[in-house]
Write a protein that holds these residues in place. Structure first.
Motif, PDB file in Angstrom:
ATOM      1  N   THR A 399       7.224   9.971  -4.411  1.00  0.00           N
ATOM      2  CA  THR A 399       8.428   9.173  -4.637  1.00  0.00           C
ATOM      3  C   THR A 399       8.048   7.696  -4.715  1.00  0.00           C
ATOM      4  OG1 THR A 399       9.690  10.759  -3.299  1.00  0.00           O
ATOM      5  CG2 THR A 399      10.749   8.646  -3.797  1.00  0.00           C
ATOM      6  N   VAL A 400       8.658   7.000  -5.665  1.00  0.00           N
ATOM      7  CA  VAL A 400       8.422   5.558  -5.829  1.00  0.00           C
ATOM      8  C   VAL A 400       9.743   4.827  -5.641  1.00  0.00           C
ATOM      9  CG1 VAL A 400       7.588   3.732  -7.364  1.00  0.00           C
ATOM     10  CG2 VAL A 400       6.553   6.004  -7.457  1.00  0.00           C
ATOM     11  N   ARG A 401       9.726   3.779  -4.805  1.00  0.00           N
ATOM     12  CA  ARG A 401      10.886   2.910  -4.652  1.00  0.00           C
ATOM     13  C   ARG A 401      10.477   1.465  -4.904  1.00  0.00           C
ATOM     14  NH1 ARG A 401      14.609   5.068   0.458  1.00  0.00           N
ATOM     15  NH2 ARG A 401      14.911   7.190  -0.323  1.00  0.00           N
ATOM     16  N   LEU A 402      11.467   0.642  -5.248  1.00  0.00           N
ATOM     17  CA  LEU A 402      11.212  -0.739  -5.668  1.00  0.00           C
ATOM     18  C   LEU A 402      11.922  -1.716  -4.745  1.00  0.00           C
ATOM     19  CD1 LEU A 402      11.813  -0.158  -9.496  1.00  0.00           C
ATOM     20  CD2 LEU A 402       9.636  -0.013  -8.254  1.00  0.00           C
ATOM     21  N   TYR A 403      11.213  -2.784  -4.360  1.00  0.00           N
ATOM     22  CA  TYR A 403      11.802  -3.824  -3.526  1.00  0.00           C
ATOM     23  C   TYR A 403      11.947  -5.109  -4.338  1.00  0.00           C
ATOM     24  CZ  TYR A 403       6.965  -5.493  -2.943  1.00  0.00           C
ATOM     25  OH  TYR A 403       5.695  -5.953  -3.157  1.00  0.00           O
ATOM     26  N   ASP A 404      12.861  -5.981  -3.900  1.00  0.00           N
ATOM     27  CA  ASP A 404      13.134  -7.233  -4.606  1.00  0.00           C
ATOM     28  C   ASP A 404      12.919  -8.389  -3.630  1.00  0.00           C
ATOM     29  OD1 ASP A 404      14.001  -9.343  -6.086  1.00  0.00           O
ATOM     30  OD2 ASP A 404      16.055  -8.621  -6.381  1.00  0.00           O
ATOM     31  N   MET A 405      11.669  -8.786  -3.474  1.00  0.00           N
ATOM     32  CA  MET A 405      11.295  -9.953  -2.660  1.00  0.00           C
ATOM     33  C   MET A 405       9.821 -10.251  -2.954  1.00  0.00           C
ATOM     34  SD  MET A 405      10.850  -8.271   1.140  1.00  0.00           S
ATOM     35  CE  MET A 405      12.403  -7.388   1.039  1.00  0.00           C
ATOM     36  N   LEU A 406       9.387 -11.447  -2.650  1.00  0.00           N
ATOM     37  CA  LEU A 406       7.977 -11.749  -2.853  1.00  0.00           C
ATOM     38  C   LEU A 406       7.139 -10.909  -1.880  1.00  0.00           C
ATOM     39  CD1 LEU A 406       7.848 -15.618  -3.372  1.00  0.00           C
ATOM     40  CD2 LEU A 406       7.394 -13.831  -5.058  1.00  0.00           C
ATOM     41  N   PRO A 407       6.057 -10.315  -2.346  1.00  0.00           N
ATOM     42  CA  PRO A 407       5.246  -9.469  -1.472  1.00  0.00           C
ATOM     43  C   PRO A 407       4.584 -10.286  -0.363  1.00  0.00           C
ATOM     44  CG  PRO A 407       4.121  -9.853  -3.556  1.00  0.00           C
ATOM     45  CD  PRO A 407       5.500 -10.417  -3.712  1.00  0.00           C
ATOM     46  N   THR A 408       4.539  -9.728   0.827  1.00  0.00           N
ATOM     47  CA  THR A 408       3.919 -10.413   1.963  1.00  0.00           C
ATOM     48  C   THR A 408       2.687  -9.674   2.483  1.00  0.00           C
ATOM     49  OG1 THR A 408       5.467  -9.248   3.418  1.00  0.00           O
ATOM     50  CG2 THR A 408       6.061 -11.493   2.739  1.00  0.00           C
ATOM     51  N   PHE A 409       2.735  -8.343   2.494  1.00  0.00           N
ATOM     52  CA  PHE A 409       1.598  -7.557   2.962  1.00  0.00           C
ATOM     53  C   PHE A 409       1.349  -6.383   2.029  1.00  0.00           C
ATOM     54  CE2 PHE A 409       3.001  -9.441   7.005  1.00  0.00           C
ATOM     55  CZ  PHE A 409       1.791  -9.913   7.487  1.00  0.00           C
ATOM     56  N   ARG A 410       0.106  -6.055   1.872  1.00  0.00           N
ATOM     57  CA  ARG A 410      -0.284  -4.788   1.251  1.00  0.00           C
ATOM     58  C   ARG A 410      -0.561  -3.831   2.404  1.00  0.00           C
ATOM     59  NH1 ARG A 410      -4.966  -1.948  -0.382  1.00  0.00           N
ATOM     60  NH2 ARG A 410      -4.904  -1.108  -2.507  1.00  0.00           N
ATOM     61  N   ILE A 411       0.196  -2.724   2.468  1.00  0.00           N
ATOM     62  CA  ILE A 411       0.106  -1.791   3.592  1.00  0.00           C
ATOM     63  C   ILE A 411      -0.261  -0.405   3.076  1.00  0.00           C
ATOM     64  CG2 ILE A 411       1.361  -0.722   5.507  1.00  0.00           C
ATOM     65  CD1 ILE A 411       3.237  -3.150   5.493  1.00  0.00           C
ATOM     66  N   VAL A 412      -1.215   0.228   3.736  1.00  0.00           N
ATOM     67  CA  VAL A 412      -1.561   1.616   3.453  1.00  0.00           C
ATOM     68  C   VAL A 412      -1.488   2.387   4.764  1.00  0.00           C
ATOM     69  CG1 VAL A 412      -3.301   3.222   2.620  1.00  0.00           C
ATOM     70  CG2 VAL A 412      -3.083   0.979   1.536  1.00  0.00           C
ATOM     71  N   VAL A 413      -0.738   3.495   4.768  1.00  0.00           N
ATOM     72  CA  VAL A 413      -0.641   4.380   5.935  1.00  0.00           C
ATOM     73  C   VAL A 413      -1.145   5.750   5.521  1.00  0.00           C
ATOM     74  CG1 VAL A 413       0.883   5.424   7.646  1.00  0.00           C
ATOM     75  CG2 VAL A 413       1.346   3.102   6.823  1.00  0.00           C
ATOM     76  N   ILE A 414      -2.107   6.277   6.266  1.00  0.00           N
ATOM     77  CA  ILE A 414      -2.677   7.589   5.956  1.00  0.00           C
ATOM     78  C   ILE A 414      -2.469   8.508   7.159  1.00  0.00           C
ATOM     79  CG2 ILE A 414      -4.774   8.862   5.385  1.00  0.00           C
ATOM     80  CD1 ILE A 414      -5.786   6.392   3.958  1.00  0.00           C
ATOM     81  N   ASP A 415      -1.644   9.533   6.957  1.00  0.00           N
ATOM     82  CA  ASP A 415      -1.346  10.504   8.014  1.00  0.00           C
ATOM     83  C   ASP A 415      -0.943   9.774   9.295  1.00  0.00           C
ATOM     84  OD1 ASP A 415      -1.903  12.778   6.389  1.00  0.00           O
ATOM     85  OD2 ASP A 415      -4.022  12.327   6.569  1.00  0.00           O
ATOM     86  N   ASP A 416      -1.400  10.265  10.429  1.00  0.00           N
ATOM     87  CA  ASP A 416      -1.116   9.598  11.701  1.00  0.00           C
ATOM     88  C   ASP A 416      -2.362   8.906  12.230  1.00  0.00           C
ATOM     89  OD1 ASP A 416       1.530  10.564  11.804  1.00  0.00           O
ATOM     90  OD2 ASP A 416       0.806  12.489  12.543  1.00  0.00           O
ATOM     91  N   SER A 417      -3.346   8.699  11.363  1.00  0.00           N
ATOM     92  CA  SER A 417      -4.650   8.278  11.858  1.00  0.00           C
ATOM     93  C   SER A 417      -5.034   6.853  11.492  1.00  0.00           C
ATOM     94  CB  SER A 417      -5.736   9.224  11.339  1.00  0.00           C
ATOM     95  OG  SER A 417      -5.757   9.231   9.928  1.00  0.00           O
ATOM     96  N   LEU A 418      -4.407   6.239  10.472  1.00  0.00           N
ATOM     97  CA  LEU A 418      -4.922   4.949  10.044  1.00  0.00           C
ATOM     98  C   LEU A 418      -3.861   4.136   9.309  1.00  0.00           C
ATOM     99  CD1 LEU A 418      -8.388   4.176   8.780  1.00  0.00           C
ATOM    100  CD2 LEU A 418      -6.537   3.561   7.258  1.00  0.00           C
ATOM    101  N   VAL A 419      -3.878   2.833   9.569  1.00  0.00           N
ATOM    102  CA  VAL A 419      -3.035   1.872   8.864  1.00  0.00           C
ATOM    103  C   VAL A 419      -3.931   0.700   8.461  1.00  0.00           C
ATOM    104  CG1 VAL A 419      -1.083   0.279   9.043  1.00  0.00           C
ATOM    105  CG2 VAL A 419      -0.967   2.514  10.157  1.00  0.00           C
TER     106      VAL A 419
END
Length: 473
Positions: A399-419
């Protein structure tokens, strides 16, 4: 022509890579003929498998099958069995059927040796990537249990056993690889991965592996007793062998830990990111303690390329959940090889009701996007959304969703093990200087005592809740 039957709907793959899905009755016939391994399956037997239709009607089903797979080279041939009864067979080499490739890997010495927890050499750790690739080919059992054929029913149980064996081998190899990198503190991520891999199993081999892995960490004083307590709480009897293993780990007996013979346990020491100049010993200790408390690491479970977390590494590590908060996700879909690897992941996750891949991206039609393009001095519309729409339409897990604001962080979450987190600098000169996405990534462990990772997961959840869904168009 190659065939894939390790998924819910069988697929034929032509020599030029075109895939043909074979659903319904022709797909059932295809499974049976492939699992027969070149033997003739009579029309009478096929008719019974298809619900008692007339044997003469099987010919029309096979004709539809040939049409569905574009069988120009007549891989599906009419033949007779030893008693002269008419039927069909497919004679293919093992490498032309994904199930037989999987079977070969699962029966290889590398895998059968890796599931032996008494092994002392390190051959399995070096095979972790190859084992992981084989494990990812599994989408579904190639022999559904509904079949009336003895060979298909046997194959169902055989492949369930082979998958279980390969899962153990992957888990063992990944744990060894993590440990032998010389970073025992990063084993928390490997253990989380292992727990996902084995699910709710509590047999002695699995618990022995977990005990050994947790016992190899500097946190062994807490980890091993806690794990043993969970085992006892499950209500199962704890074998004497496990209790002895437990005690030897508490005694730090290196003969039972996942270490090569010449290795010795190392202390955690200062975090890799701790500055070494202009900082006193006490300050370095405070920084290391803070890094431990919040789960800050400069290494983590992912391989980092030039301080950047690449899509390929994220895809390789994902078991069930992948969240990405970025700008246009171009790196995920514009390179054909990465895109194919990404879609392979989505194929696997589509069969898991609990799996989810969420991409939260900058709305290309928003005012914020125009401001962002002014900062970065770009005006072209991102091509990535064409692929993102197509992938989200094809895959229920994506699923892809879109936000309307200047980006502040690039975030990656993988399972329950890593951010992982990387800051964006929305200042023209700074953006051009740092190239935005090349800023260093902070790797966070969600299992830390006071996990900073949870704050960024919450930030993602809140942004996701307010974002609008990307329309398929």
């Amino acid at each position: 022509m190659r065939f894939s039957i390790m998924r819910e709907v069988p697929v034929a793959i032509s020599s030029d890579g075109v895939e043909f899905k074979v659903s319904g009755t022709p797909g059932r016939i295809l499974r049976i003929l492939l699992l027969a391994r070149g033997r003739v399956v009579t029309k009478n037997d096929l008719a019974l498998e298809l619900g008692g239709i007339r044997p003469t009607s099987v010919e029309s089903v096979v004709s539809r099958l040939r049409t569905a797979v574009g069988d120009g080279d007549r891989a599906i041939v009419a033949a007779a069995d030893v008693e002269g009864r008419g039927g069909y067979r497919i004679g293919l080499a093992n490498h032309e059927v994904d199930a037989f490739v999987f079977e070969g890997v699962a029966n290889s010495p590398t895998v059968t040796g890796a599931v032996s927890f008494d092994a002392t050499d390190n051959a399995f750790g070096s095979q972790a990537n190859g084992l992981m690739d084989a494990w990812r080919t599994w989408h579904a059992n190639p022999a559904p249990e509904v079949s009336k054929f003895d060979f298909a029913e046997q194959a169902y149980h055989d492949f369930a056993y082979l998958y279980d064996r390969l899962s153990h081998a992957v888990a063992y190899s990944v744990l060894r690889r993590w440990l032998l990198r010389g970073q025992p503190r990063d084993l928390t991520d490997a253990i989380t991965f292992l727990k996902k891999l084995i699910g709710g199993r509590t047999d002695d081999e699995v618990w022995a592996l977990l005990l050994r892995a947790e016992g190899s960490q500097p946190s062994w004083q807490r980890g091993v007793p806690a794990l043993m307590a969970r085992l006892e709480k499950s209500g199962d009897d704890v074998s004497d062998e496990l209790r002895q293993l437990h005690q030897r780990i508490l005694d730090r007996d290196e003969d039972v830990l996942l270490l090569p013979a010449q290795a010795r346990l190392v202390d955690i020491g200062p975090a890799e990111s701790t500055p070494s100049r202009g900082v006193s010993e006490s300050e370095r200790g405070n920084l290391a303690e803070l890094a431990h408390l919040v789960g800050l690491s400069s290494n983590g479970a992912l391989r980092l390329r030039n301080s950047r977390v690449e899509p390929r590494e994220c895809i390789e590590q994902t078991m069930q959940r992948l969240w990405f908060n970025g700008i246009f996700a171009s790196k995920w879909v514009t390179d054909p090889q990465v895109r194919n690897q990404f879609e392979t992941l989505l194929d696997r996750l589509d069969g898991d009701d609990d799996a989810e891949v969420h991409f939260l991206l900058l709305d290309p039609d928003s005012e914020s996007c125009r401001r962002f393009q002014a900062i970065t001095q770009t005006t072209e519309s991102p091509e990535s959304f064409t692929w993102l729409r197509a992938l989200s339409k094809r895959h229920r897990s994506f699923t892809v969703r879109l936000y309307d604001m200047l980006p502040t962080f690039r975030i990656v979450v993988i399972d329950d093990s890593l951010v992982t987190v990387a800051p964006y600098l929305n200042v023209p000169n700074e953006w051009l200087k740092e190239h935005g996405w090349e800023s260093p990534h902070i790797v966070l462990a969600p299992m830390a005592p006071w996990p900073l990772a949870k704050s960024f997961e919450l930030m993602f959840r809140e942004s996701w809740r307010r974002a609008r869904r990307l329309e398929h168009g």
